[in-house]
Scaffold this motif. Structure first.
Motif, PDB file in Angstrom:
ATOM      1  N   THR A  37       0.816  -1.161   0.003  1.00 29.15           N
ATOM      2  CA  THR A  37       0.022  -0.043  -0.030  1.00 29.15           C
ATOM      3  C   THR A  37       1.016   1.149  -0.001  1.00 29.15           C
ATOM      4  OG1 THR A  37      -1.816  -1.280   1.178  1.00 29.15           O
ATOM      5  CG2 THR A  37      -1.809   1.259   0.982  1.00 29.15           C
ATOM      6  N   VAL A  38       0.635   2.145  -0.819  1.00 31.34           N
ATOM      7  CA  VAL A  38       1.377   3.350  -0.760  1.00 31.34           C
ATOM      8  C   VAL A  38       0.232   4.812  -0.648  1.00 31.34           C
ATOM      9  CG1 VAL A  38       1.162   3.723  -3.459  1.00 31.34           C
ATOM     10  CG2 VAL A  38       2.824   4.831  -2.104  1.00 31.34           C
ATOM     11  N   SER A  39       0.317   5.589   0.170  1.00 33.25           N
ATOM     12  CA  SER A  39      -0.528   6.309   0.376  1.00 33.25           C
ATOM     13  C   SER A  39       0.303   7.872   0.186  1.00 33.25           C
ATOM     14  CB  SER A  39      -1.057   6.622   1.833  1.00 33.25           C
ATOM     15  OG  SER A  39      -0.357   6.377   2.874  1.00 33.25           O
ATOM     16  N   TRP A  40      -0.434   8.873  -0.032  1.00 32.34           N
ATOM     17  CA  TRP A  40       0.141  10.330  -0.257  1.00 32.34           C
ATOM     18  C   TRP A  40      -0.403  11.357   0.772  1.00 32.34           C
ATOM     19  CZ3 TRP A  40       4.283  11.704  -3.629  1.00 32.34           C
ATOM     20  CH2 TRP A  40       4.610  10.887  -4.529  1.00 32.34           C
ATOM     21  N   TYR A  41       0.500  12.149   1.098  1.00 36.88           N
ATOM     22  CA  TYR A  41       0.069  13.328   2.286  1.00 36.88           C
ATOM     23  C   TYR A  41       0.413  14.536   1.848  1.00 36.88           C
ATOM     24  CZ  TYR A  41      -1.497   9.731   5.454  1.00 36.88           C
ATOM     25  OH  TYR A  41      -2.043   8.431   6.197  1.00 36.88           O
ATOM     26  N   GLN A  42      -0.287  15.594   1.865  1.00 39.83           N
ATOM     27  CA  GLN A  42       0.177  17.203   1.837  1.00 39.83           C
ATOM     28  C   GLN A  42       0.144  17.483   3.335  1.00 39.83           C
ATOM     29  OE1 GLN A  42      -2.651  20.185   1.308  1.00 39.83           O
ATOM     30  NE2 GLN A  42      -1.963  20.261  -0.914  1.00 39.83           N
ATOM     31  N   GLN A  43       1.388  18.192   3.378  1.00 45.00           N
ATOM     32  CA  GLN A  43       2.063  18.822   4.786  1.00 45.00           C
ATOM     33  C   GLN A  43       1.900  20.408   4.651  1.00 45.00           C
ATOM     34  OE1 GLN A  43       5.071  17.216   7.194  1.00 45.00           O
ATOM     35  NE2 GLN A  43       4.120  17.988   9.028  1.00 45.00           N
ATOM     36  N   ALA A  44       1.130  21.129   4.951  1.00 44.36           N
ATOM     37  CA  ALA A  44       1.753  22.488   4.867  1.00 44.36           C
ATOM     38  C   ALA A  44       2.379  22.962   6.029  1.00 44.36           C
ATOM     39  CB  ALA A  44       0.315  23.476   5.037  1.00 44.36           C
ATOM     40  N   LEU A  45       2.991  23.925   5.917  1.00 44.43           N
ATOM     41  CA  LEU A  45       4.058  24.462   6.932  1.00 44.43           C
ATOM     42  C   LEU A  45       3.171  24.647   8.229  1.00 44.43           C
ATOM     43  CD1 LEU A  45       6.858  25.073   6.779  1.00 44.43           C
ATOM     44  CD2 LEU A  45       6.237  27.632   6.539  1.00 44.43           C
ATOM     45  N   GLY A  46       3.861  24.033   9.429  1.00 42.78           N
ATOM     46  CA  GLY A  46       3.454  24.115  10.579  1.00 42.78           C
ATOM     47  C   GLY A  46       2.082  23.166  10.936  1.00 42.78           C
ATOM     48  N   GLN A  47       1.560  22.337   9.835  1.00 40.83           N
ATOM     49  CA  GLN A  47       0.499  21.653  10.082  1.00 40.83           C
ATOM     50  C   GLN A  47       0.782  20.012  10.119  1.00 40.83           C
ATOM     51  OE1 GLN A  47      -2.580  23.150  10.407  1.00 40.83           O
ATOM     52  NE2 GLN A  47      -1.431  24.950  10.386  1.00 40.83           N
ATOM     53  N   ALA A  78       3.496  23.009  -0.396  1.00 43.32           N
ATOM     54  CA  ALA A  78       3.602  22.423   0.580  1.00 43.32           C
ATOM     55  C   ALA A  78       4.610  21.227   0.400  1.00 43.32           C
ATOM     56  CB  ALA A  78       2.098  21.548   0.786  1.00 43.32           C
ATOM     57  N   LEU A  79       4.817  20.501   1.524  1.00 47.51           N
ATOM     58  CA  LEU A  79       5.786  19.187   1.444  1.00 47.51           C
ATOM     59  C   LEU A  79       4.669  17.966   1.185  1.00 47.51           C
ATOM     60  CD1 LEU A  79       8.351  17.923   2.116  1.00 47.51           C
ATOM     61  CD2 LEU A  79       7.797  17.584   4.555  1.00 47.51           C
ATOM     62  N   TYR A  80       4.985  17.296   0.230  1.00 49.51           N
ATOM     63  CA  TYR A  80       4.154  16.093  -0.233  1.00 49.51           C
ATOM     64  C   TYR A  80       5.054  14.696   0.278  1.00 49.51           C
ATOM     65  CZ  TYR A  80       1.103  19.323  -2.599  1.00 49.51           C
ATOM     66  OH  TYR A  80       0.239  20.122  -2.843  1.00 49.51           O
ATOM     67  N   LEU A  81       4.102  14.083   1.203  1.00 49.63           N
ATOM     68  CA  LEU A  81       4.968  12.906   1.416  1.00 49.63           C
ATOM     69  C   LEU A  81       4.214  11.731   1.062  1.00 49.63           C
ATOM     70  CD1 LEU A  81       4.789  14.166   5.351  1.00 49.63           C
ATOM     71  CD2 LEU A  81       7.034  13.597   4.046  1.00 49.63           C
ATOM     72  N   CYS A  82       5.274  10.761   0.665  1.00 47.74           N
ATOM     73  CA  CYS A  82       4.724   9.460   0.383  1.00 47.74           C
ATOM     74  C   CYS A  82       4.892   8.509   1.452  1.00 47.74           C
ATOM     75  CB  CYS A  82       5.529   8.984  -0.988  1.00 47.74           C
ATOM     76  SG  CYS A  82       5.482   6.950  -1.335  1.00 47.74           S
ATOM     77  N   ALA A  83       4.243   7.391   1.472  1.00 49.17           N
ATOM     78  CA  ALA A  83       4.285   6.559   2.865  1.00 49.17           C
ATOM     79  C   ALA A  83       3.990   5.210   2.297  1.00 49.17           C
ATOM     80  CB  ALA A  83       3.293   6.884   3.986  1.00 49.17           C
ATOM     81  N   GLY A  95      10.074  13.290   1.327  1.00 49.38           N
ATOM     82  CA  GLY A  95       9.010  14.246   0.858  1.00 49.38           C
ATOM     83  C   GLY A  95       9.831  15.253  -0.405  1.00 49.38           C
ATOM     84  N   THR A  96       8.777  15.465  -1.078  1.00 51.21           N
ATOM     85  CA  THR A  96       8.929  16.754  -2.095  1.00 51.21           C
ATOM     86  C   THR A  96       8.447  18.007  -1.753  1.00 51.21           C
ATOM     87  OG1 THR A  96       8.952  15.048  -3.837  1.00 51.21           O
ATOM     88  CG2 THR A  96       8.729  17.322  -4.570  1.00 51.21           C
ATOM     89  N   ARG A  97       9.350  19.165  -1.562  1.00 49.67           N
ATOM     90  CA  ARG A  97       8.732  20.391  -1.203  1.00 49.67           C
ATOM     91  C   ARG A  97       8.377  21.105  -2.329  1.00 49.67           C
ATOM     92  NH1 ARG A  97       7.143  22.878   3.080  1.00 49.67           N
ATOM     93  NH2 ARG A  97       8.830  21.904   4.192  1.00 49.67           N
ATOM     94  N   LEU A  98       7.251  21.493  -2.883  1.00 47.63           N
ATOM     95  CA  LEU A  98       6.786  21.919  -3.726  1.00 47.63           C
ATOM     96  C   LEU A  98       6.287  23.566  -3.726  1.00 47.63           C
ATOM     97  CD1 LEU A  98       5.308  21.903  -6.791  1.00 47.63           C
ATOM     98  CD2 LEU A  98       3.394  21.154  -5.737  1.00 47.63           C
ATOM     99  N   THR A  99       6.765  24.213  -4.369  1.00 46.85           N
ATOM    100  CA  THR A  99       6.567  25.762  -4.140  1.00 46.85           C
ATOM    101  C   THR A  99       5.947  26.125  -5.569  1.00 46.85           C
ATOM    102  OG1 THR A  99       8.418  26.228  -2.746  1.00 46.85           O
ATOM    103  CG2 THR A  99       7.380  27.967  -3.858  1.00 46.85           C
ATOM    104  N   VAL A 100       4.741  26.696  -5.408  1.00 49.38           N
ATOM    105  CA  VAL A 100       3.857  27.439  -6.607  1.00 49.38           C
ATOM    106  C   VAL A 100       4.034  28.731  -6.440  1.00 49.38           C
ATOM    107  CG1 VAL A 100       1.838  27.322  -7.919  1.00 49.38           C
ATOM    108  CG2 VAL A 100       2.525  25.200  -6.573  1.00 49.38           C
ATOM    109  N   THR A 101       4.552  29.351  -7.751  1.00 45.69           N
ATOM    110  CA  THR A 101       4.587  30.963  -7.580  1.00 45.69           C
ATOM    111  C   THR A 101       3.482  31.455  -8.684  1.00 45.69           C
ATOM    112  OG1 THR A 101       6.254  30.843  -9.312  1.00 45.69           O
ATOM    113  CG2 THR A 101       6.898  30.891  -6.831  1.00 45.69           C
TER     114      THR A 101
END
Lengths: 113, 112
Positions: free
Chosen positions: A31-41, A87-92, A107-113
């Motif tokens: 099983t693989v799952s994906w998570y989004q982690q915003a700063l401080g959350q 956000a930081l995108y985490l795979c588990a 994780g992958t740190r994604l920045t959208v400008t």
């Protein structure tokens, strides 16, 4: 035992663009799952894949999609990027049932400008 | 709705004991987990409680009371390297092993 690896580590994209993030699961996990982690959350569940099919989804719009391959590697695709997708995108990886802990990648740190 | 509540920050000194509490409100419950995350790093699994009581793993212990929808993580003999964010997380369905609901995290600062 190989751990969970993610690529790329950092990424900068422009609003409206599309992005693909990649993950290689820990060997033996189904099983693989994906998570989004915003700063401080805390991490927020996006979706999980089991046997190459989506098997549970969090409160994310359809422009977030994924794939799981026969070797249990996985991709997260995000279309029409918005600024709030930064956000930081985490795979588990884990087993599907029971008390199996999640093994996260860095994780992958994604920045959208 | 589903929510987990934990303190946002805790400060303690080296060698001390600290307890991080977590209360949860979820539609289902299949265990409470704790994860540690250092700045910019991957969350790492610390402990898991499916049944009421105390689980001990070295300097870390975790407690669960299902009737109170409450748990805590106890860290003993604090070390500087324990400075990190700590998350409680609930599994609310049995057949979705990859899905956890995380709290907002508690930032622990260990001072000399």
């Amino acid at each position: 035992e190989t751990g969970v690896t993610q690529s790329p580590t950092h990424l900068i994209k422009t609003r409206g663009q599309q992005v693909t993030l990649r993950c290689s699961s820990q060997s033996g996990h189904n099983t693989v799952s994906w998570y989004q982690q915003a700063l401080g959350q805390g991490p927020q569940f996006i979706f999980q894949y089991y046997r190459e099919e989506e098997n549970g989804r969090g409160n994310f719009p359809p422009r977030f999609s994924g794939l799981q391959f026969p070797n249990y590697s996985s991709e997260l695709n995000v279309n029409a990027l918005e600024l709030d997708d930064s956000a930081l995108y985490l795979c588990a990886s884990s087993f599907r049932t029971g008390d199996s802990p999640l093994h996260f990648g860095n994780g992958t740190r994604l920045t959208v400008t | 709705g589903q929510s987990l509540e934990q303190p946002s920050e805790v400060t303690a000194v080296e060698g001390a004991i600290v307890q991080i509490n977590c209360t949860y409100q979820t539609s289902g419950f299949y265990g409470l987990s704790w994860y540690q995350q250092h700045d910019g790093g991957a969350p790492t699994f610390l402990s898991y409680n499916a049944l009421d009581g105390l689980e001990e793993t070295g300097r870390f212990s975790s407690f669960l009371s299902r009737s109170d929808s409450y748990g805590y993580l106890l860290l003993q003999e604090l070390q500087m390297k324990d400075s990190a964010s700590y998350f409680c997380a609930v599994r609310d369905r049995y057949n979705q092993g990859g899905k956890l609901i995380f709290g907002q995290g508690t930032e622990l600062s260990v001072k000399p």
